[in-house]
Enzyme design. Sequence first.
Site, PDB file in Angstrom:
ATOM      1  N   THR A 102      46.074  37.852  44.885  1.00  0.00           N
ATOM      2  CA  THR A 102      44.550  37.517  45.098  1.00  0.00           C
ATOM      3  C   THR A 102      44.043  36.230  44.482  1.00  0.00           C
ATOM      4  OG1 THR A 102      43.999  39.756  45.434  1.00  0.00           O
ATOM      5  CG2 THR A 102      42.330  38.364  44.736  1.00  0.00           C
ATOM      6  N   ASN A 123      48.325  36.526  39.424  1.00  0.00           N
ATOM      7  CA  ASN A 123      46.989  37.281  38.932  1.00  0.00           C
ATOM      8  C   ASN A 123      47.178  37.273  37.411  1.00  0.00           C
ATOM      9  OD1 ASN A 123      46.279  37.503  41.488  1.00  0.00           O
ATOM     10  ND2 ASN A 123      46.394  39.781  41.633  1.00  0.00           N
ATOM     11  N   ASP A 168      33.491  31.305  38.716  1.00  0.00           N
ATOM     12  CA  ASP A 168      32.552  31.429  37.413  1.00  0.00           C
ATOM     13  C   ASP A 168      33.415  30.552  36.319  1.00  0.00           C
ATOM     14  OD1 ASP A 168      34.320  33.170  37.620  1.00  0.00           O
ATOM     15  OD2 ASP A 168      33.012  34.934  37.247  1.00  0.00           O
ATOM     16  N   TYR A 185      32.315  38.924  37.382  1.00  0.00           N
ATOM     17  CA  TYR A 185      32.736  39.604  38.686  1.00  0.00           C
ATOM     18  C   TYR A 185      32.217  41.048  38.350  1.00  0.00           C
ATOM     19  CZ  TYR A 185      35.164  41.984  42.260  1.00  0.00           C
ATOM     20  OH  TYR A 185      35.498  42.605  43.310  1.00  0.00           O
TER      21      TYR A 185
HETATM   22 ZN   LIG Z   1      45.217  43.287  45.999  1.00  0.00          ZN
END
Ligand SMILES: [Zn+2]
Length: 459
Positions: A102, A123, A168, A185
């Site tokens: 992601t 991540n 952000d 978030y």
């Molecule tokens: Zn995922």
Amino acid sequence: MAKYKPVRSGFTSYSLYKLPQIVPFLIVLVVAATADDSDFRSSNSWRSHPSKKLTKPVVLLISSDGFRFGYQFKTETPNIDLLIARGTEAQTGLIPVFPTMTFPNHYSIATGLYPAYHGIIMNKFTDPITGEFFNRNLDPKWWLGEPLWETAVNQGLKAATVFWPGSDVLKGSWTCPKGFCKTPYNVSVPLEERVDTILSYFDLPKSEIPDFMTLYFDEPDLQGHQYGPDDPRITQAVAKVDKMMGRVIKGLKKRNVFGDVHVILLGDHGMVTNCDKKVIYIDDLADWIKVPADWIQAYFPVLAMNPRWGKDVKNPGEKNAELVAKMNEALSSGKVENGEFLQVYLKEKLPKRLHYSESSRIPPIIGMVGEGLMVKQNRTNAQECFGNHGYDNMFFSMRSIFIGHGPRFRRGKKVPSFENVQIYNVVAEILGLRPAPNNGSSLFTRSILLPFGETWEVE
Ligand SMILES: [Zn+2]
């Protein structure tokens, strides 16, 4: 986003360290816009609609996390279908960057850079040199490159973000302004509320409407992780995302701007089932080589290893090469369960198409794990079924969707699949921005966008 437990609070960890950026910043392709930007934007090439509210190009970039290509066929998706029918679609999906996770992918979409160049190589990761741990930290030192919201603001446009990994982080002239940058978030903010925040920007006076906006949905990724890609709850999540797209379309139509806004709907990656019996156990390699757990930073979908050879070892590079050779010998011996589905590389020997070596943050040894396979240290771990992503971006299951709708996108057009690093230039071109150096191709925008002055009447 998360592997086992979807992170409920997200973005909560902040680094206190201050160290210089160490990732070499290689510029692969510089796209030069020769025209002065202000002239570019105010030229009569943009077809203005005196009767309509928008007299400037506006881009709304929407991400549906983990929307695997093909999900749109699971159920009725009338709103996504409408965008496809009246817009431009990547016919066999959008190709993510490796690793298909992601954060790396959202930031590649935002910057046009491969993870090795924008610095968010996974991540979560430990910098092999400094030992610092990145876990979605907001310290700008981690986030290299120039994301679209910064490019827009640098060049005098307005941007607004309703969540997006990296949005952000305060960078350059981007201050994450109150009211135009949702932070921190928070997964519990309903998708409806996110859509309505975006729609409210179109109620502002003309001059205050942001030129560039991002909108982020965490579905169907959350359901995908919990239940795998083939589950009724995924179908429900896809229907929900479509409903949200209906809310976007209806809201824009109500404000008489639907035909004038460039709506881009995409996803960051796909999803594949992980299940028991599809596991490679590191301890099964012990007859060839013992690999201690503390050498391993991540097991799968990317095996990331940073061996600690100790001070006595003069040439750790040589030892790493020996380790890789031993591991591959074991894996290809036919005696390690599922061994044929793991191949280990020194990072500089990874296939070039992965663009995954030019960063000191990437650990020295990377294992490419077969589609849907898991890697674990030993058999004591509980086995289960769920869904995951992060694998080789060559796998079709890792692909997501791309649909562009609006004046610069052709109606009913299908384009071949492309990598998401191209999107930065596409958005910059629509907005008349001079792009920062990136890994996309300047020629790509010509293949997907109508030239200025030939904008399509959408409504
Ligand atoms: Zn995922």
